[in-house]
Motif scaffolding. Sequence first.
Motif, PDB file in Angstrom:
ATOM      1  N   THR A 283       0.832  -1.207   0.000  1.00 16.93           N
ATOM      2  CA  THR A 283       0.000   0.000   0.000  1.00 16.93           C
ATOM      3  C   THR A 283       0.866   1.257   0.000  1.00 16.93           C
ATOM      4  O   THR A 283       0.480   2.283   0.552  1.00 16.93           O
ATOM      5  CB  THR A 283      -0.964   0.015   1.200  1.00 16.93           C
ATOM      6  OG1 THR A 283      -0.212  -0.084   2.423  1.00 16.93           O
ATOM      7  CG2 THR A 283      -1.943  -1.149   1.137  1.00 16.93           C
ATOM      8  N   THR A 284       2.058   1.172  -0.589  1.00 20.22           N
ATOM      9  CA  THR A 284       2.905   2.351  -0.706  1.00 20.22           C
ATOM     10  C   THR A 284       2.351   3.271  -1.796  1.00 20.22           C
ATOM     11  O   THR A 284       1.405   2.922  -2.499  1.00 20.22           O
ATOM     12  CB  THR A 284       4.351   1.963  -1.048  1.00 20.22           C
ATOM     13  OG1 THR A 284       4.416   1.522  -2.415  1.00 20.22           O
ATOM     14  CG2 THR A 284       4.867   0.842  -0.152  1.00 20.22           C
ATOM     15  N   GLU A 285       2.996   4.442  -1.964  1.00 18.23           N
ATOM     16  CA  GLU A 285       2.532   5.402  -2.974  1.00 18.23           C
ATOM     17  C   GLU A 285       2.601   4.836  -4.386  1.00 18.23           C
ATOM     18  O   GLU A 285       1.804   5.202  -5.255  1.00 18.23           O
ATOM     19  CB  GLU A 285       3.367   6.686  -2.904  1.00 18.23           C
ATOM     20  CG  GLU A 285       3.080   7.566  -1.703  1.00 18.23           C
ATOM     21  CD  GLU A 285       3.858   7.132  -0.462  1.00 18.23           C
ATOM     22  OE1 GLU A 285       4.484   6.047  -0.493  1.00 18.23           O
ATOM     23  OE2 GLU A 285       3.836   7.880   0.527  1.00 18.23           O
ATOM     24  N   THR A 286       3.558   3.936  -4.638  1.00 20.79           N
ATOM     25  CA  THR A 286       3.708   3.379  -5.984  1.00 20.79           C
ATOM     26  C   THR A 286       3.120   1.972  -6.106  1.00 20.79           C
ATOM     27  O   THR A 286       3.235   1.350  -7.155  1.00 20.79           O
ATOM     28  CB  THR A 286       5.195   3.336  -6.384  1.00 20.79           C
ATOM     29  OG1 THR A 286       5.930   2.559  -5.435  1.00 20.79           O
ATOM     30  CG2 THR A 286       5.782   4.739  -6.452  1.00 20.79           C
ATOM     31  N   SER A 287       2.506   1.467  -5.045  1.00 18.08           N
ATOM     32  CA  SER A 287       1.945   0.118  -5.084  1.00 18.08           C
ATOM     33  C   SER A 287       0.715   0.067  -5.986  1.00 18.08           C
ATOM     34  O   SER A 287       0.064   1.081  -6.260  1.00 18.08           O
ATOM     35  CB  SER A 287       1.578  -0.363  -3.674  1.00 18.08           C
ATOM     36  OG  SER A 287       2.732  -0.538  -2.876  1.00 18.08           O
ATOM     37  N   LEU A 288       0.383  -1.125  -6.420  1.00 13.23           N
ATOM     38  CA  LEU A 288      -0.663  -1.320  -7.413  1.00 13.23           C
ATOM     39  C   LEU A 288      -2.073  -1.306  -6.806  1.00 13.23           C
ATOM     40  O   LEU A 288      -3.008  -0.792  -7.414  1.00 13.23           O
ATOM     41  CB  LEU A 288      -0.410  -2.632  -8.154  1.00 13.23           C
ATOM     42  CG  LEU A 288       0.962  -2.687  -8.840  1.00 13.23           C
ATOM     43  CD1 LEU A 288       1.295  -4.117  -9.250  1.00 13.23           C
ATOM     44  CD2 LEU A 288       1.009  -1.766 -10.045  1.00 13.23           C
ATOM     45  N   LEU A 289      -2.223  -1.860  -5.609  1.00 18.81           N
ATOM     46  CA  LEU A 289      -3.537  -1.895  -4.969  1.00 18.81           C
ATOM     47  C   LEU A 289      -4.134  -0.500  -4.771  1.00 18.81           C
ATOM     48  O   LEU A 289      -5.291  -0.271  -5.152  1.00 18.81           O
ATOM     49  CB  LEU A 289      -3.460  -2.645  -3.635  1.00 18.81           C
ATOM     50  CG  LEU A 289      -4.722  -2.568  -2.767  1.00 18.81           C
ATOM     51  CD1 LEU A 289      -5.885  -3.305  -3.428  1.00 18.81           C
ATOM     52  CD2 LEU A 289      -4.456  -3.112  -1.370  1.00 18.81           C
ATOM     53  N   PRO A 290      -3.408   0.461  -4.192  1.00 22.11           N
ATOM     54  CA  PRO A 290      -4.004   1.785  -3.991  1.00 22.11           C
ATOM     55  C   PRO A 290      -4.439   2.456  -5.293  1.00 22.11           C
ATOM     56  O   PRO A 290      -5.442   3.188  -5.320  1.00 22.11           O
ATOM     57  CB  PRO A 290      -2.879   2.581  -3.317  1.00 22.11           C
ATOM     58  CG  PRO A 290      -2.028   1.553  -2.656  1.00 22.11           C
ATOM     59  CD  PRO A 290      -2.064   0.381  -3.582  1.00 22.11           C
ATOM     60  N   GLN A 291      -3.704   2.203  -6.379  1.00 26.47           N
ATOM     61  CA  GLN A 291      -4.105   2.786  -7.663  1.00 26.47           C
ATOM     62  C   GLN A 291      -5.431   2.194  -8.128  1.00 26.47           C
ATOM     63  O   GLN A 291      -6.307   2.910  -8.638  1.00 26.47           O
ATOM     64  CB  GLN A 291      -3.015   2.539  -8.696  1.00 26.47           C
ATOM     65  CG  GLN A 291      -1.689   3.204  -8.356  1.00 26.47           C
ATOM     66  CD  GLN A 291      -0.665   3.011  -9.449  1.00 26.47           C
ATOM     67  OE1 GLN A 291      -0.870   3.448 -10.575  1.00 26.47           O
ATOM     68  NE2 GLN A 291       0.439   2.361  -9.130  1.00 26.47           N
ATOM     69  N   ALA A 292      -5.586   0.890  -7.940  1.00 28.02           N
ATOM     70  CA  ALA A 292      -6.840   0.234  -8.328  1.00 28.02           C
ATOM     71  C   ALA A 292      -7.992   0.680  -7.438  1.00 28.02           C
ATOM     72  O   ALA A 292      -9.115   0.913  -7.919  1.00 28.02           O
ATOM     73  CB  ALA A 292      -6.670  -1.281  -8.260  1.00 28.02           C
ATOM     74  N   VAL A 293      -7.733   0.814  -6.141  1.00 28.35           N
ATOM     75  CA  VAL A 293      -8.768   1.277  -5.212  1.00 28.35           C
ATOM     76  C   VAL A 293      -9.208   2.691  -5.577  1.00 28.35           C
ATOM     77  O   VAL A 293     -10.399   3.025  -5.563  1.00 28.35           O
ATOM     78  CB  VAL A 293      -8.260   1.212  -3.753  1.00 28.35           C
ATOM     79  CG1 VAL A 293      -9.202   1.966  -2.818  1.00 28.35           C
ATOM     80  CG2 VAL A 293      -8.132  -0.234  -3.300  1.00 28.35           C
ATOM     81  N   GLY A 294      -8.234   3.546  -5.927  1.00 28.36           N
ATOM     82  CA  GLY A 294      -8.571   4.907  -6.324  1.00 28.36           C
ATOM     83  C   GLY A 294      -9.462   4.949  -7.545  1.00 28.36           C
ATOM     84  O   GLY A 294     -10.429   5.726  -7.608  1.00 28.36           O
ATOM     85  N   ALA A 295      -9.167   4.095  -8.528  1.00 29.84           N
ATOM     86  CA  ALA A 295      -9.978   4.050  -9.743  1.00 29.84           C
ATOM     87  C   ALA A 295     -11.383   3.536  -9.448  1.00 29.84           C
ATOM     88  O   ALA A 295     -12.381   4.052  -9.973  1.00 29.84           O
ATOM     89  CB  ALA A 295      -9.299   3.171 -10.790  1.00 29.84           C
ATOM     90  N   GLU A 296     -11.486   2.513  -8.608  1.00 34.16           N
ATOM     91  CA  GLU A 296     -12.799   1.967  -8.250  1.00 34.16           C
ATOM     92  C   GLU A 296     -13.616   2.987  -7.458  1.00 34.16           C
ATOM     93  O   GLU A 296     -14.830   3.140  -7.685  1.00 34.16           O
ATOM     94  CB  GLU A 296     -12.627   0.692  -7.422  1.00 34.16           C
ATOM     95  CG  GLU A 296     -13.914   0.031  -6.971  1.00 34.16           C
ATOM     96  CD  GLU A 296     -14.684  -0.638  -8.089  1.00 34.16           C
ATOM     97  OE1 GLU A 296     -15.882  -0.940  -7.888  1.00 34.16           O
ATOM     98  OE2 GLU A 296     -14.111  -0.861  -9.173  1.00 34.16           O
ATOM     99  N   ALA A 297     -12.957   3.691  -6.551  1.00 35.75           N
ATOM    100  CA  ALA A 297     -13.647   4.694  -5.749  1.00 35.75           C
ATOM    101  C   ALA A 297     -14.205   5.799  -6.633  1.00 35.75           C
ATOM    102  O   ALA A 297     -15.313   6.297  -6.410  1.00 35.75           O
ATOM    103  CB  ALA A 297     -12.692   5.272  -4.703  1.00 35.75           C
ATOM    104  N   SER A 298     -13.435   6.175  -7.654  1.00 36.42           N
ATOM    105  CA  SER A 298     -13.890   7.214  -8.578  1.00 36.42           C
ATOM    106  C   SER A 298     -15.153   6.771  -9.318  1.00 36.42           C
ATOM    107  O   SER A 298     -16.091   7.553  -9.498  1.00 36.42           O
ATOM    108  CB  SER A 298     -12.773   7.538  -9.576  1.00 36.42           C
ATOM    109  OG  SER A 298     -13.182   8.516 -10.502  1.00 36.42           O
ATOM    110  N   VAL A 299     -15.173   5.506  -9.735  1.00 36.06           N
ATOM    111  CA  VAL A 299     -16.353   4.970 -10.425  1.00 36.06           C
ATOM    112  C   VAL A 299     -17.568   4.984  -9.502  1.00 36.06           C
ATOM    113  O   VAL A 299     -18.691   5.294  -9.926  1.00 36.06           O
ATOM    114  CB  VAL A 299     -16.076   3.537 -10.924  1.00 36.06           C
ATOM    115  CG1 VAL A 299     -17.345   2.872 -11.422  1.00 36.06           C
ATOM    116  CG2 VAL A 299     -15.017   3.553 -12.026  1.00 36.06           C
TER     117      VAL A 299
END
Length: 318
Positions: A283-299
Amino acid sequence: MTRPITVAILAGGLTHEREVSLHSGRRMATLLREAGMQVKLLDVDASLLLHLKAMSPDVIWPLIHGATGEDGSLQDLLTLTGIPYVGSAPNACRLASDKGIASEMVSRIGITVPHAMSIPSALFREIGVAPVLELISSSFTFPLVVKPATGGSALGLTIVESAADLPRAMVDCYAYGEQARIEAFIEGRELAVSVIDIEGEPTALPPVEIVTDGPYDYDARYNAGRTEYFVPARLSDDELAAVREAALRVHQGLGLSYISRSDFIIDKDGKPVFIDVNVAPGTTETSLLPQAVGAEASVRGVSPDQLYVDLLTEAAAK
């Protein structure tokens, strides 16, 4: 639960990925505190069980990457405490953490995996280095991939271009684990698909496409500049549906729960090829999970924090 949820985040430990784990833990602790949760960050050391007993948290989020953090050992211990935690059951973690076992099980449910084999360091020494390397070279087409059969962050991973590079790759691999995984190199686009349980149902989040100026190794993962991410991934509708369905099948087929991240290569035919699965994604700034969570949250029209809070709330309730 009317009062703020108390969360114990476990980070650190003694794995090769300690620093990444600490980074994951600190970032998530900050995020959850800003969301109104009471959070304490705990290392996995001789004081852990005493701290958990004194704190008596509503839920634990283990963010220990690699080795004992993902092989079911820590999950067994947490089960004994009786405190709910975010993550899969111990046996599911054991299956997922061994790349050979996970790959075999995923193959049995109809998902394509690379041609591969695993060899422990003890057998490698017992049979003899030269004949084993000769057999590998004659059985695989170069380039091929050598990596530890357990662990993550691409530590010990080498893309081997020729037989002459194979000995060094094996040495580097065994520095991070007792078992080497030799795998066919799959040409294509690299994707990560995270799955989280939302309201009790596994949901495949938007895939993250990874583009690097070389191998997606440790440096490319955690040092900004070498890697470009596309969220959601640049896929056709058919490719998007196929890779999300594959990630869900991996999550459910291995008996995983709450959270997982599967890595795939989309090959030249547009088909997803399973590489491995992670039960404690970073869950670091460059990790993949937070990027996916951010995209899902936006949807969904919510903040990313809300998805994490919902995940923890659901775990605490169980």
